[in-house]
Design a protein around this motif. Structure first.
Motif, PDB file in Angstrom:
ATOM      1  N   UNK A  24       5.345   3.209  -8.744  1.00  0.00           N
ATOM      2  CA  UNK A  24       6.219   2.676  -9.777  1.00  0.00           C
ATOM      3  C   UNK A  24       7.298   1.810  -9.138  1.00  0.00           C
ATOM      4  N   UNK A  25       7.383   0.576  -9.581  1.00  0.00           N
ATOM      5  CA  UNK A  25       8.283  -0.431  -9.024  1.00  0.00           C
ATOM      6  C   UNK A  25       9.336  -0.770 -10.060  1.00  0.00           C
ATOM      7  N   UNK A  26      10.613  -0.611  -9.682  1.00  0.00           N
ATOM      8  CA  UNK A  26      11.696  -0.957 -10.593  1.00  0.00           C
ATOM      9  C   UNK A  26      12.833  -1.556  -9.784  1.00  0.00           C
ATOM     10  N   UNK A  27      13.026  -2.846  -9.939  1.00  0.00           N
ATOM     11  CA  UNK A  27      14.130  -3.546  -9.291  1.00  0.00           C
ATOM     12  C   UNK A  27      14.739  -4.524 -10.275  1.00  0.00           C
ATOM     13  N   UNK A  28      16.023  -4.750 -10.114  1.00  0.00           N
ATOM     14  CA  UNK A  28      16.747  -5.648 -11.009  1.00  0.00           C
ATOM     15  C   UNK A  28      16.096  -7.034 -11.002  1.00  0.00           C
ATOM     16  N   UNK A  29      15.828  -7.552 -12.171  1.00  0.00           N
ATOM     17  CA  UNK A  29      15.256  -8.886 -12.310  1.00  0.00           C
ATOM     18  C   UNK A  29      13.747  -8.950 -12.157  1.00  0.00           C
ATOM     19  N   UNK A  30      13.109  -7.802 -11.961  1.00  0.00           N
ATOM     20  CA  UNK A  30      11.650  -7.766 -11.793  1.00  0.00           C
ATOM     21  C   UNK A  30      11.030  -6.952 -12.924  1.00  0.00           C
ATOM     22  N   UNK A  31       9.774  -7.190 -13.194  1.00  0.00           N
ATOM     23  CA  UNK A  31       9.054  -6.422 -14.202  1.00  0.00           C
ATOM     24  C   UNK A  31       8.759  -5.041 -13.649  1.00  0.00           C
ATOM     25  N   UNK A  32       9.183  -3.993 -14.351  1.00  0.00           N
ATOM     26  CA  UNK A  32       8.915  -2.648 -13.854  1.00  0.00           C
ATOM     27  C   UNK A  32       7.527  -2.187 -14.283  1.00  0.00           C
ATOM     28  N   UNK A  33       6.948  -1.343 -13.476  1.00  0.00           N
ATOM     29  CA  UNK A  33       5.622  -0.812 -13.773  1.00  0.00           C
ATOM     30  C   UNK A  33       4.925  -0.401 -12.489  1.00  0.00           C
ATOM     31  N   UNK A  34       3.638  -0.121 -12.587  1.00  0.00           N
ATOM     32  CA  UNK A  34       2.842   0.300 -11.443  1.00  0.00           C
ATOM     33  C   UNK A  34       2.419  -0.944 -10.660  1.00  0.00           C
ATOM     34  N   UNK A  35       2.789  -0.990  -9.381  1.00  0.00           N
ATOM     35  CA  UNK A  35       2.543  -2.179  -8.569  1.00  0.00           C
ATOM     36  C   UNK A  35       2.167  -1.799  -7.132  1.00  0.00           C
ATOM     37  N   UNK A  36       1.784  -2.819  -6.383  1.00  0.00           N
ATOM     38  CA  UNK A  36       1.639  -2.760  -4.932  1.00  0.00           C
ATOM     39  C   UNK A  36       2.618  -3.767  -4.344  1.00  0.00           C
ATOM     40  N   UNK A  37       3.004  -3.556  -3.089  1.00  0.00           N
ATOM     41  CA  UNK A  37       3.856  -4.510  -2.392  1.00  0.00           C
ATOM     42  C   UNK A  37       3.119  -5.040  -1.172  1.00  0.00           C
ATOM     43  N   UNK A  38       3.442  -6.259  -0.805  1.00  0.00           N
ATOM     44  CA  UNK A  38       2.877  -6.898   0.371  1.00  0.00           C
ATOM     45  C   UNK A  38       4.009  -7.092   1.381  1.00  0.00           C
ATOM     46  N   UNK A  39       3.812  -6.609   2.600  1.00  0.00           N
ATOM     47  CA  UNK A  39       4.816  -6.728   3.658  1.00  0.00           C
ATOM     48  C   UNK A  39       4.252  -7.657   4.725  1.00  0.00           C
ATOM     49  N   UNK A  40       4.881  -8.810   4.905  1.00  0.00           N
ATOM     50  CA  UNK A  40       4.409  -9.800   5.878  1.00  0.00           C
ATOM     51  C   UNK A  40       5.313  -9.820   7.099  1.00  0.00           C
ATOM     52  N   UNK A  41       4.703 -10.030   8.269  1.00  0.00           N
ATOM     53  CA  UNK A  41       5.440 -10.226   9.512  1.00  0.00           C
ATOM     54  C   UNK A  41       5.188 -11.658   9.945  1.00  0.00           C
ATOM     55  N   UNK A  42       6.276 -12.389  10.234  1.00  0.00           N
ATOM     56  CA  UNK A  42       6.172 -13.806  10.559  1.00  0.00           C
ATOM     57  C   UNK A  42       6.592 -14.047  12.002  1.00  0.00           C
ATOM     58  N   UNK A  43       5.800 -14.844  12.692  1.00  0.00           N
ATOM     59  CA  UNK A  43       6.166 -15.348  14.015  1.00  0.00           C
ATOM     60  C   UNK A  43       7.077 -16.545  13.748  1.00  0.00           C
ATOM     61  N   UNK A  44       8.384 -16.330  13.869  1.00  0.00           N
ATOM     62  CA  UNK A  44       9.333 -17.378  13.487  1.00  0.00           C
ATOM     63  C   UNK A  44       9.305 -18.576  14.434  1.00  0.00           C
ATOM     64  N   UNK A  45       8.889 -18.373  15.669  1.00  0.00           N
ATOM     65  CA  UNK A  45       8.817 -19.494  16.610  1.00  0.00           C
ATOM     66  C   UNK A  45       7.771 -20.515  16.174  1.00  0.00           C
TER      67      UNK A  45
END
Length: 83
Positions: A24-45
């Motif tokens: 269950x995802x609930x954050x201000x300004x976002x649609x609440x409900x059942x979700x998945x999250x994607x976590x990305x790691x970036x090579x900034x160089x």
């Protein structure tokens, strides 16, 4: 002897009947409900995404962080400079 009262904290968890691995995802300004999250790691160089991890929507961004760094260092032979 006095009996001590223990406070029991009850945490209600919402669980999808059709997709129990989602969160269950609930954050201000976002649609609440059942979700998945994607976590990305970036090579900034070089400006490229080097890793992506999917988690349930109720997993904080900080939770998969160390595991992802360990995975990247082991499997992609990246070494992070600290400081």
């Amino acid at each position: 002897m006095q009996e001590t009262e223990e406070k029991m904290e009850i945490i209600s968890r919402r669980e999808s009947r059709t997709d129990p691995e989602s969160g269950f995802y609930k954050r201000k300004g976002k649609t609440e409900g059942m979700h998945y999250l994607s976590h990305e790691t970036v090579d900034s160089k070089n400006g490229i995404i080097i890793d992506v991890a999917a988690t349930a929507g109720n997993v904080p961004d900080s939770q998969p962080y160390i595991k992802r760094i360990d995975y990247i260092e082991k499997n992609l032979e990246f070494l992070y400079r600290r400081g």
